[in-house]
Design an enzyme around this catalytic site. Structure first.
Site, PDB file in Angstrom:
ATOM      1  CG  ASP A 230      -1.864   1.132   1.295  1.00  0.00           C
ATOM      2  OD1 ASP A 230      -2.712   1.229   0.388  1.00  0.00           O
ATOM      3  OD2 ASP A 230      -1.784   1.937   2.241  1.00  0.00           O
ATOM      4  CD  GLU A 279      16.367 -14.056   4.156  1.00  0.00           C
ATOM      5  OE1 GLU A 279      15.571 -14.621   4.954  1.00  0.00           O
ATOM      6  OE2 GLU A 279      17.014 -13.048   4.459  1.00  0.00           O
TER       7      GLU A 279
END
Length: 572
Positions: A230, A279
């Site tokens: 957002d 990751e």
């Protein structure tokens, strides 16, 4: 034992031995799935209510996941469901690691993610990093500890101007209207680009970055497949928070480069976030779900500026608000399509296409009104015209290379509800003058599932916003299996898009000659023709019709397209 570990243990106990399979077993393990994905936005409070309190919830969403699978979408984006006072419909977050009780709890979130994965759907959650709620523990501590405290450095607290500090620190205005500053009891002011209940984080403070990287890992460990960011363009403010200098402030996000939007410093934040997401990539951790993604809500002045957010070491997608804001006009649409594809090509990112969301008037109503009114419209317009254009615009969007976003209810042809009584409105911008129009409630009215009932199948009770009397005629039940209905058009379009090899892939279209007011392009053996004019036109019949948004006639190698109609052909 950590809180996260206790939650995970509780989740494991909740699921029976009858559900031993990995939750991602049915998801295609294609690393770049997001490049041509169709992603469906769920606004949880308005999608489905499981407990009859009139407010949608996560269990309601979970119960409707088979509908979304059958619709043919690839992923579901959930607007915020975090713990929140709901000053801005959940975009004021008090706790980023908790579910608000009105939506359920973390067990419900886990069950939803598991069920979605079992159905082959991915889950993208909203992340709100520009600001928190004023009920966030950090902000409450900042107020309690007072001026000069380290806690205040996590937000933008400043002394005021004037003889007694009675004036705001600068001349910035809130997007929702009024000053972007609120004064607290001890005399200091804090910055909020949106509502006063939404204080902006200070992203120059290292604790803010540390906290959000931790939040990312929390939800990635929960199994989500990505994040919609957002106000992705708003995190970093210009050094010194300079005045604009008396220039008239723009009320819609991103119409110009302001000292509080689209600052170059945001890109370092997203480079760090990309390391976190990597990751969890399958190449580094075999056995985990396919690639997780970031999607930016970045209102920028140009699509070229938007491309900065999707460079290879930053985010994966960014919403194409330039396309959303374009009128139903062939020449203008071709310009924005070409410019979008050209801007994304150098950074290797897919284009995205979107027509509606929870912040703008639904396109069935936008296209029902005269051009030039923008994305916030207060009149119903010509309903039949708007729906005809909306259907045609959808087929055009789904024929373009890249990823497409569908806002809940647009597959039903829902219009905006423009006549809501003032007393039921909840958009905070509605109550603050000279900001956004404040009529976003019209696109957030709970969607209809059944022909009858107090909330047309939304839930066993009523709905938090009143639904129109004719809502049942537009419901899922009323349109399912009905030839020519808007719902069946979407289902067919998403099926054909999936069946046509590489329809969403690539980064270019081959434009074909066409009459004025008509767009025609080829992509391999696929041809799309969209008539945006107000009259019937004659074009070549390019082969076998795959799908059309309206009726057309063919004879002697030519096709007559009615006004505001899009057709898909195959030359195979």
């Amino acid at each position: 034992m950590t809180v996260l570990r206790r939650i995970k243990d509780a989740m494991s106990q909740q699921h029976s031995a009858a559900d031993p399979a990995p939750t991602t077993a049915t998801i295609a393990r294609r690393r770049d799935w997001w490049r041509d994905a169709v992603i469906y936005q769920v606004y949880p409070r308005s999608f489905a209510d499981s407990n009859g309190d009139g407010m949608g919830d996560l269990e309601g969403v979970r119960s409707r996941l088979p509908y979304l699978r059958d619709l043919g979408v690839d992923a579901v984006w959930l607007s915020p469901f975090y713990a929140s006072p709901q000053a801005d419909a959940g975009y004021d977050v008090a706790d980023y690691r908790a579910v608000d009780p009105m939506f359920g709890n973390l067990l419900d979130a886990d069950a939803l993610i598991r069920d979605a994965h079992g159905l082959g759907l991915r889950i993208i959650v909203d992340l709100v990093p520009n600001h928190s709620s004023d009920q966030h523990e950090w902000f409450k501590r900042a107020l309690a500890e007072g001026p000069g405290s380290p806690s205040r450095d996590r937000y933008h607290f400043r002394p005021g101007k004037g003889e007694n500090g009675e004036l705001p620190p600068n001349d910035w205005e809130s997007i929702f209207g009024g000053p972007a500053w609120t004064r607290v009891a001890d005399g200091e002011w804090y910055l909020h680009l949106f509502a006063p209940e939404q204080p902006d984080f200070n992203w120059e403070h290292p604790a803010v970055g540390d906290e959000f990287r931790s939040i990312l890992r929390f939800w990635l460990d929960m199994g989500v497949d990505g994040f919609r960011i957002d106000v992705a363009h708003g995190l970093v403010k210009a050094a010194g928070l300079p005045d604009i200098g008396g220039a008239e402030q723009l009320k819609l996000l991103g119409n110009d480069v302001m000292p509080f939007f689209d600052q170059d410093g945001v890109h370092e934040v997203y480079r760090q976030w990309r390391h976190v997401l990597d990751e969890y990539s399958p190449s580094l951790r075999p056995g985990v779900p396919p690639e997780r993604i970031f999607v930016a809500e970045a209102w920028t002045p140009t699509v070229e500026r938007t491309a900065n957010y999707v460079r290879p070491d930053e985010l994966h997608q960014a919403f194409n608000f330039q396309y959303l804001s374009t009128e139903w006009d062939a020449a203008e649409l071709r310009k924005v399509i070409d410019r979008t594809l050209e801007a994304m090509r150098p950074v290797g990112a897919p284009a995205t296409w979107v027509l509606s969301n929870h912040d703008v008037t639904r396109h069935a109503t936008r296209f029902a009104n005269p051009p030039g009114l923008g994305t916030q419209i207060r009149t119903a317009g010509d309903r039949e015209l708007g729906l005809r254009r909306a259907r045609a615009a959808t087929l055009l969007m789904l024929a373009l290379p890249g990823s497409a976003y569908v806002y809940q209810g647009e597959e039903l042809g829902l219009p905006d509800v423009v006549d809501l009584p003032d007393e039921v409105r909840q958009d905070p911008a509605y109550f603050r003058g000279e900001g956004q129009d404040g009529f976003r409630d019209g696109c957030r009215v709970p969607i209809p599932w059944e022909r009858e009932g107090s909330s047309y199948g939304f839930g066993p009770g009523g709905s938090w916003l009143p639904q129109p009397a004719n809502w049942g005629e537009l419901s899922v039940a009323a349109q399912t299996g009905v030839a020519g209905s808007t719902l069946e058009l979407y289902r067919s379009a998403l099926r054909v898009r999936r069946e046509q090899a590489d329809l969403g892939a690539g980064d270019a279209v081959e434009w074909l000659r066409a009459p004025e007011g008509v767009l025609a392009f080829r992509r391999g053996e696929f041809v799309c023709v969209a008539n945006t004019s107000g009259e019937s036109v004659t074009t070549p019949a390019y082969g076998r019709v795959l799908l059309a948004s309206g009726e057309l006639t063919e004879a002697d190698g030519e096709a007559k397209l009615p006004a505001d109609t899009t057709v898909w052909w195959t030359t195979a």
